[in-house]
Design a protein around this motif. Structure first.
Motif, PDB file in Angstrom:
ATOM      1  N   ALA A 248       0.595  -1.217   0.191  1.00  0.00           N
ATOM      2  CA  ALA A 248       0.078   0.007   0.170  1.00  0.00           C
ATOM      3  C   ALA A 248       0.765   1.392   0.173  1.00  0.00           C
ATOM      4  O   ALA A 248       0.725   2.115  -0.830  1.00  0.00           O
ATOM      5  CB  ALA A 248      -0.768   0.084   1.336  1.00  0.00           C
ATOM      6  N   ILE A 249       1.940   1.232   0.833  1.00  0.00           N
ATOM      7  CA  ILE A 249       2.462   2.531   0.903  1.00  0.00           C
ATOM      8  C   ILE A 249       3.680   2.662  -0.552  1.00  0.00           C
ATOM      9  O   ILE A 249       3.948   3.792  -0.965  1.00  0.00           O
ATOM     10  CB  ILE A 249       3.718   2.553   2.107  1.00  0.00           C
ATOM     11  CG1 ILE A 249       3.146   2.864   3.541  1.00  0.00           C
ATOM     12  CG2 ILE A 249       5.084   3.477   1.989  1.00  0.00           C
ATOM     13  CD1 ILE A 249       3.875   3.134   4.467  1.00  0.00           C
ATOM     14  N   VAL A 250       4.036   1.629  -0.728  1.00  0.00           N
ATOM     15  CA  VAL A 250       5.048   1.589  -2.204  1.00  0.00           C
ATOM     16  C   VAL A 250       3.876   1.952  -3.265  1.00  0.00           C
ATOM     17  O   VAL A 250       4.495   2.961  -4.002  1.00  0.00           O
ATOM     18  CB  VAL A 250       5.409   0.246  -2.251  1.00  0.00           C
ATOM     19  CG1 VAL A 250       6.060   0.107  -3.625  1.00  0.00           C
ATOM     20  CG2 VAL A 250       6.516  -0.051  -1.460  1.00  0.00           C
ATOM     21  N   ASP A 251       2.935   1.658  -3.276  1.00  0.00           N
ATOM     22  CA  ASP A 251       1.970   2.108  -4.644  1.00  0.00           C
ATOM     23  C   ASP A 251       1.543   3.508  -4.315  1.00  0.00           C
ATOM     24  O   ASP A 251       1.599   4.332  -5.622  1.00  0.00           O
ATOM     25  CB  ASP A 251       0.700   1.298  -4.373  1.00  0.00           C
ATOM     26  CG  ASP A 251       0.868  -0.262  -4.751  1.00  0.00           C
ATOM     27  OD1 ASP A 251       1.746  -0.623  -5.242  1.00  0.00           O
ATOM     28  OD2 ASP A 251      -0.457  -0.999  -4.612  1.00  0.00           O
ATOM     29  N   VAL A 252       1.381   4.143  -3.328  1.00  0.00           N
ATOM     30  CA  VAL A 252       1.237   5.468  -3.200  1.00  0.00           C
ATOM     31  C   VAL A 252       2.208   6.392  -3.479  1.00  0.00           C
ATOM     32  O   VAL A 252       2.224   7.359  -4.125  1.00  0.00           O
ATOM     33  CB  VAL A 252       0.650   5.657  -1.580  1.00  0.00           C
ATOM     34  CG1 VAL A 252       0.554   7.414  -1.241  1.00  0.00           C
ATOM     35  CG2 VAL A 252      -0.710   5.192  -1.318  1.00  0.00           C
TER      36      VAL A 252
END
Length: 346
Positions: A248-252
């Protein structure tokens, strides 16, 4: 010009020597992670006291490695802020006292400027201008960087920084401190389809971030398991939760970087700060760079965390622009809160 750099903003004590002709001569670093691990996070008073113990031995080590005498130093740069007030005061007092004793000019450096410029220490440094993602335990910001001191803030976190969310989520999973590397390693064994956690502000059409809700989502998932929480979560499920969180963090972060490049028309992206060492983030950004035809630059792994090399380098760059930036006024103050856009080129 040989510049001594002193870094003491949080839980690393760093000393380094940078020569404007020969490059980085030497650096030495002590991390306080083992000391703070017992408390689950940084204890400011302990951090300050440890900086006092470590700074002079690290200085002696740095000088010895470089084969440089104390008298050969031309200027001293130190981290003036932002950071923990007590920790900053230790480094500032040591730098200014040493400068007074040697009759050398001294210069306060912005900690985040050190991070922003640290990729320039790599063997393949980026050229200005570029987009910089500054991502660490205390900061998540997207900047346009047109030169030393020429920084335009595009967006930043509205609550928790990415590194802070890493540490807090790792603590929820019982992974201890520091949480970032631990949750990243655990995520490698997780099923990416097991938990689809929210991607906060992914489609906000601006360059700001928010990770507090993602941390809360992890807490909700953990609490849904059982009243005993962590004790009843199997290792595989912990890995699945970790994978959902990291993805989730990496996608954002990846999406916001790509959007900033598209918005500015620039083709160079620089990653700076401790989270820049994260393997999943690097893999995602490298894949995006290949697909979108831009280049991504990282600091050397040893310069992702706080270190003296980036402070010595930032100080040297500023002195090359304006030799009068360093003074012999040895009274000092620190700036625990110091917006990067308040500093100027000269």
């Amino acid at each position: 010009m040989i510049v001594l750099g002193v870094e003491s903003s949080c839980d690393e004590t760093g000393l380094a020597l940078y020569d404007t002709q020969r490059g980085l001569l030497s650096h030495a670093l002590h991390s306080q992670v083992a000391m703070h691990e017992e408390y689950g996070g940084v204890v400011p008073e302990l951090a300050s006291r440890d900086h006092i113990r470590r700074a002079i031995p690290l200085l002696e080590e740095t000088l010895a490695r470089a084969g440089v005498a104390m008298a050969d130093i031309d200027a001293i740069a130190y981290t003036q802020g932002p950071g923990l007030a007590g920790a900053l005061l230790v480094g500032s007092s040591i730098a200014c006292s040493l400068a007074l004793a040697l009759d050398k000019p001294v210069l306060g450096v912005h900690h985040l400027e050190g991070h922003l410029l640290s990729p320039l220490l790599a063997s393949d440094p980026p050229q200005f201008p570029f987009i910089a993602l500054l991502v660490s335990g205390g900061h998540t910001q997207l900047m346009r960087v047109d030169g030393v001191g020429q920084y335009t803030l595009l967006g930043e976190t509205l609550d928790d920084a990415a590194g802070e969310a890493f540490d807090k989520s790792a603590k929820l999973l019982g992974l201890g401190y520091p949480g970032g590397p631990a949750i990243s390693r655990l995520a490698e064994f997780g099923d990416p389809l097991a938990y689809k956690l929210p991607r906060p502000m992914l489609h906000s059409k601006d360059f700001n971030f928010s990770f507090s809700g993602l941390k809360t989502a992890v807490l909700t998932v953990v609490k849904n398991h059982d009243e005993k929480v962590i004790a009843n979560i199997c290792e595989q499920d912990k890995a699945n939760i970790a994978r959902g969180f990291v993805d989730a963090i990496v996608d954002v972060l990846t999406a916001k970087c790509v959007s900033a490049l598209r918005h500015t028309g620039l083709k160079r992206l620089v990653i700076a700060g401790g989270v820049g060492a994260n393997a999943q983030l690097r893999a995602s950004l490298n894949a995006a760079a290949a697909a979108k035809k831009f280049r991504v630059f990282y600091p050397e792994l040893e310069f992702c965390t706080d270190n003296g090399a980036m402070i010595a380098f930032a100080g040297a760059m500023r002195l090359q622009i304006n030799p009068n930036a360093a003074t012999r006024d040895y009274g000092f103050n620190v700036r625990p809160r110091w917006p990067l856009d308040e500093i100027k080129t000269v």
